[in-house]
Scaffold this motif. Structure first.
Motif, PDB file in Angstrom:
ATOM      1  N   PRO A 188       9.204   5.239  -1.240  1.00  0.00           N
ATOM      2  CA  PRO A 188       8.330   4.602  -0.251  1.00  0.00           C
ATOM      3  C   PRO A 188       8.805   4.747   1.193  1.00  0.00           C
ATOM      4  CG  PRO A 188       8.591   3.160  -2.141  1.00  0.00           C
ATOM      5  CD  PRO A 188       9.542   4.312  -2.338  1.00  0.00           C
ATOM      6  N   ARG A 189      10.109   4.905   1.414  1.00  0.00           N
ATOM      7  CA  ARG A 189      10.570   5.023   2.794  1.00  0.00           C
ATOM      8  C   ARG A 189      10.168   6.348   3.429  1.00  0.00           C
ATOM      9  NH1 ARG A 189      15.710   7.452   3.625  1.00  0.00           N
ATOM     10  NH2 ARG A 189      16.583   8.393   1.733  1.00  0.00           N
ATOM     11  N   PHE A 222      -1.996   9.375   4.936  1.00  0.00           N
ATOM     12  CA  PHE A 222      -0.557   9.149   4.884  1.00  0.00           C
ATOM     13  C   PHE A 222       0.180  10.359   5.424  1.00  0.00           C
ATOM     14  CE2 PHE A 222      -2.562   6.605   1.694  1.00  0.00           C
ATOM     15  CZ  PHE A 222      -1.928   5.374   1.795  1.00  0.00           C
ATOM     16  N   VAL A 223       1.288  10.073   6.102  1.00  0.00           N
ATOM     17  CA  VAL A 223       2.232  11.106   6.484  1.00  0.00           C
ATOM     18  C   VAL A 223       3.471  10.913   5.632  1.00  0.00           C
ATOM     19  CG1 VAL A 223       3.569  12.164   8.329  1.00  0.00           C
ATOM     20  CG2 VAL A 223       1.343  11.134   8.838  1.00  0.00           C
ATOM     21  N   LEU A 224       3.926  11.971   4.976  1.00  0.00           N
ATOM     22  CA  LEU A 224       5.147  11.965   4.185  1.00  0.00           C
ATOM     23  C   LEU A 224       6.172  12.808   4.924  1.00  0.00           C
ATOM     24  CD1 LEU A 224       2.763  11.343   2.201  1.00  0.00           C
ATOM     25  CD2 LEU A 224       4.057  12.531   0.439  1.00  0.00           C
ATOM     26  N   MET A 271      11.244  10.602  11.558  1.00  0.00           N
ATOM     27  CA  MET A 271       9.945  11.030  12.068  1.00  0.00           C
ATOM     28  C   MET A 271       8.879   9.978  11.778  1.00  0.00           C
ATOM     29  SD  MET A 271      10.388  13.847  13.659  1.00  0.00           S
ATOM     30  CE  MET A 271       8.756  14.574  13.832  1.00  0.00           C
ATOM     31  N   LEU A 272       8.939   9.370  10.599  1.00  0.00           N
ATOM     32  CA  LEU A 272       7.966   8.334  10.273  1.00  0.00           C
ATOM     33  C   LEU A 272       8.159   7.107  11.148  1.00  0.00           C
ATOM     34  CD1 LEU A 272       7.674   8.500   6.383  1.00  0.00           C
ATOM     35  CD2 LEU A 272       6.571   9.893   8.144  1.00  0.00           C
ATOM     36  N   LEU A 282       0.827  -1.204   0.000  1.00  0.00           N
ATOM     37  CA  LEU A 282       0.000   0.000   0.000  1.00  0.00           C
ATOM     38  C   LEU A 282       0.863   1.255   0.000  1.00  0.00           C
ATOM     39  CD1 LEU A 282      -2.567   1.726   0.449  1.00  0.00           C
ATOM     40  CD2 LEU A 282      -2.310   1.237   2.906  1.00  0.00           C
ATOM     41  N   GLU A 283       1.860   1.296   0.870  1.00  0.00           N
ATOM     42  CA  GLU A 283       2.720   2.473   0.960  1.00  0.00           C
ATOM     43  C   GLU A 283       3.524   2.666  -0.319  1.00  0.00           C
ATOM     44  OE1 GLU A 283       3.240   2.674   5.820  1.00  0.00           O
ATOM     45  OE2 GLU A 283       4.818   1.736   4.618  1.00  0.00           O
TER      46      GLU A 283
END
Length: 321
Positions: free
Chosen positions: A70-71, A199-201, A206-207, A58-59
């Motif tokens: 994606p990371r 989603f958070v980018l 931080m992720l 999904l990501e």
């Protein structure tokens, strides 16, 4: 005016109980009234937990859609949670650019309301396109804001409505060095708010902290399956962007015919300014049409896209009183 309708969009059941009427048209949310149509064709296993590789898929699909590695993408159960988690991690002093989505003022304790022109060099919370007025900044303007951040300060950018025009997104600036986090909503553009997916980018460290706070299985198997398939459906995405522009033009024409100047560059909703937004809200509600008034801006009314020509015609009639 009850907080049932000024706090967030929605509240059809409360409106039905208060105003009566049947066959309500909900124009209060800014959610695409033409949802992605592939949900019923998906096989979802409700008896097992999602696998890690499915979440990674999904990501990856979302990252390809956003144009980032994606990371730098973390799935969350709705951007509401992503905003609050990220705000807690950033902390410190902050300003949020108003008018805007109510949660921006709650992301970081003690955040101070400001305007775009007055935003300083500290941490700034900003939406683009903005909600509720639809203001849109170019990527060049946003990069200028990002470059002006002081050491240790962040640009927290809510792009919940950016799917309507990818050129508005600053996702291409995401890396591990820049103090930038972006929040993307799945439900608004794809018209499936009940999926609760966002989603958070941002920078990988931080992720990683957000993932640790969420724990295992942050989103459901249904959200993974629907989100993965929808983000890969590029033909639907391109056709929908064109359709939304046409629908917004039709809404603008109806509003103009009723004497209202539509404000905003986001085709999912329009803002109008009238002598009394509450009075017009109630007028439309008596025709079983729900819109979005604002307690702090009593002259404003936000109107989302009608889903059909018949719904647009009902709005046109209701605007005439």
């Amino acid at each position: 005016m009850s907080a049932s309708w000024t706090w967030h969009g929605g509240g059809v059941e409360a409106a039905r109980a208060h105003f009566d009427g049947e066959d309500w048209i909900d124009l209060s949310t800014g959610i695409n009234p033409h949802p992605w149509p592939g949900t019923n064709a998906l096989a979802i296993d409700w008896q097992r937990l999602p696998e890690r590789h499915e979440l990674a898929g999904l990501e990856a699909a979302a990252a390809d859609y956003f144009g980032v590695d994606p990371r730098h993408v973390c799935a969350v159960p709705g951007t509401e949670i992503g905003l609050r988690l990220a705000g807690g991690l950033v902390g410190g002093s902050a300003h949020y650019v108003a008018p805007t989505y109510r949660t921006h003022g709650e992301m970081i304790a003690g955040a101070i309301r400001t305007t775009l022109d007055a935003a300083g060099a500290g941490t700034v919370i900003l939406a683009n396109p903005n909600n509720p007025d639809g203001r849109a900044l170019s990527s060049a303007q946003l990069r200028g804001l990002l470059d002006r951040r002081d050491p240790g300060a962040w640009l927290l950018l809510d792009e919940a409505f950016a799917d309507v025009d990818p050129a508005l997104s600053l996702a291409g600036a995401i890396d591990d060095a820049r103090p930038l986090m972006i929040f993307r909503s799945f439900g608004k553009f794809f018209g499936l708010a009940g999926v609760r997916l966002g989603f958070v980018l941002g920078p990988s460290p931080m992720l990683d902290a957000i993932r640790a706070a969420l724990g295992a299985w942050p989103v459901s198997a249904a959200a993974i399956a629907i989100g993965t398939a929808a983000y890969r459906d590029r033909s639907w995405t391109e056709a929908m962007r064109a359709r939304l522009r046409n629908d917004a033009a039709a809404l603008d024409a109806v509003l103009a015919a009723a004497g209202h100047a539509a404000i905003g560059a986001c085709p999912l909703f329009r803002l109008i300014e009238v002598p009394s937004g509450i009075a017009l809200f109630e007028q439309l509600a008596r025709h079983a049409i729900l819109t979005r008034p604002f307690a702090e801006q009593p002259r404003w009314l936000r109107i989302g896209l009608p889903s059909t020509g018949e719904a647009l015609a009902r709005l046109e009639t209701a605007l005439r009183g």
